[in-house]
Design an enzyme around this catalytic site. Sequence first.
Site, PDB file in Angstrom:
ATOM      1  N   THR A 146      80.138 -45.071  27.933  1.00 38.96           N
ATOM      2  CA  THR A 146      80.546 -44.778  26.558  1.00 38.96           C
ATOM      3  C   THR A 146      80.106 -43.359  26.194  1.00 38.96           C
ATOM      4  O   THR A 146      79.082 -42.887  26.669  1.00 38.96           O
ATOM      5  CB  THR A 146      79.895 -45.800  25.604  1.00 38.96           C
ATOM      6  OG1 THR A 146      80.443 -47.083  25.888  1.00 38.96           O
ATOM      7  CG2 THR A 146      80.161 -45.462  24.138  1.00 38.96           C
TER       8      THR A 146
ATOM      9  N   THR B  55      81.576 -37.827  27.377  1.00 37.36           N
ATOM     10  CA  THR B  55      81.693 -37.514  28.803  1.00 37.36           C
ATOM     11  C   THR B  55      82.370 -38.678  29.531  1.00 37.36           C
ATOM     12  O   THR B  55      83.266 -38.466  30.362  1.00 37.36           O
ATOM     13  CB  THR B  55      80.305 -37.221  29.403  1.00 37.36           C
ATOM     14  OG1 THR B  55      79.558 -36.407  28.490  1.00 37.36           O
ATOM     15  CG2 THR B  55      80.433 -36.493  30.731  1.00 37.36           C
TER      16      THR B  55
ATOM     17  N   ALA C 253      74.828 -39.553  29.390  1.00 38.64           N
ATOM     18  CA  ALA C 253      73.446 -39.740  28.948  1.00 38.64           C
ATOM     19  C   ALA C 253      73.134 -38.694  27.889  1.00 38.64           C
ATOM     20  O   ALA C 253      73.790 -37.651  27.816  1.00 38.64           O
ATOM     21  CB  ALA C 253      72.472 -39.612  30.115  1.00 38.64           C
TER      22      ALA C 253
ATOM     23  N   GLU D 261      75.474 -50.863  27.903  1.00 38.48           N
ATOM     24  CA  GLU D 261      75.399 -49.867  28.990  1.00 38.48           C
ATOM     25  C   GLU D 261      74.336 -50.258  30.008  1.00 38.48           C
ATOM     26  O   GLU D 261      74.539 -50.136  31.216  1.00 38.48           O
ATOM     27  CB  GLU D 261      75.092 -48.485  28.421  1.00 38.48           C
ATOM     28  CG  GLU D 261      76.255 -47.870  27.664  1.00 38.48           C
ATOM     29  CD  GLU D 261      75.886 -46.586  26.952  1.00 38.48           C
ATOM     30  OE1 GLU D 261      76.806 -45.828  26.621  1.00 38.48           O
ATOM     31  OE2 GLU D 261      74.696 -46.334  26.715  1.00 38.48           O
TER      32      GLU D 261
HETATM   33  C1  A5P Z   1      76.335 -44.093  24.429  1.00 39.86           C
HETATM   34  O1  A5P Z   1      75.619 -45.141  23.854  1.00 39.86           O
HETATM   35  C2  A5P Z   1      75.426 -43.105  25.020  1.00 39.86           C
HETATM   36  O2  A5P Z   1      74.469 -43.638  25.870  1.00 39.86           O
HETATM   37  C3  A5P Z   1      76.175 -41.973  25.678  1.00 39.86           C
HETATM   38  O3  A5P Z   1      76.390 -42.222  27.031  1.00 39.86           O
HETATM   39  C4  A5P Z   1      75.369 -40.751  25.514  1.00 39.86           C
HETATM   40  O4  A5P Z   1      75.049 -40.645  24.139  1.00 39.86           O
HETATM   41  C5  A5P Z   1      76.105 -39.516  25.988  1.00 39.86           C
HETATM   42  O5  A5P Z   1      77.183 -39.240  25.158  1.00 39.86           O
HETATM   43  P1  A5P Z   1      78.049 -37.927  25.341  1.00 39.86           P
HETATM   44  O6  A5P Z   1      78.684 -38.010  26.681  1.00 39.86           O
HETATM   45  O7  A5P Z   1      79.025 -37.992  24.212  1.00 39.86           O
HETATM   46  O8  A5P Z   1      77.112 -36.769  25.219  1.00 39.86           O
END
Ligand code: A5P
Length: 196
Positions: free
Chosen positions: A28, A31, A85, A105
């Site tokens: 999620t 990215t 992340a 996740e």
């Molecule tokens: C979702 O709950 C998060 O763990 C995302 O994987 C994390 O915040 C990274 O998000 P972006 O890819 O939008 O930076």
Amino acid sequence: MTADSYKRAAAARAIDFVRSGMRLGLGTGSTAQHFVELLAERVRAGLDVIAVPTSEATRAQATRLGIALATLDDVPELDLTVDGADEIGPDLTLIKGGGGALLREKIVAAASARMIVIADESKWVDVLRRDRNGHAFVTDGGHWLLDAQLGRIADPPALARNLAAVPGVMEHGLFIGLAQTAILAGRDGVRLVERP
Ligand code: A5P
């Protein structure tokens, strides 16, 4: 190049790890969204995979793009999860949850033989740190998500144990020992880091 183009470059490299017949976990965030888009292109070209999404947002995107979906009830063991992340430490300990999906996740990552974390280089840090303003919101699972300001996290396993010991805490965003590979994209190109 923008941060978003680096995210896409990391996602594109992760696609190289996907094989036909795989059972995938879909992360999620912005990215992971790139990864889902690129995966859908491969699916349209004939790649045969089944995927478990980690949030309602990812489920909606994957459904719209024609990726076959399942739940962990149907497919309890996954071959590969690809996720983003918020921060990535040198031993591939992660802080996740900025997108509000950390519980699912973590469950999906734990069900996967391999987890690859994809990010732009800004997510790579020497010491994990959480420095956003405190806030709470309700996740897909109906839980309150609290963003704690903890400064430098020198000992993530100890913090994870302490958080897990608090009554009522369902899960926390420290992902320890789950990611085997990080794919990081930045000005100098794309690099792979394996967990030591
Ligand atoms: C979702 O709950 C998060 O763990 C995302 O994987 C994390 O915040 C990274 O998000 P972006 O890819 O939008 O930076």
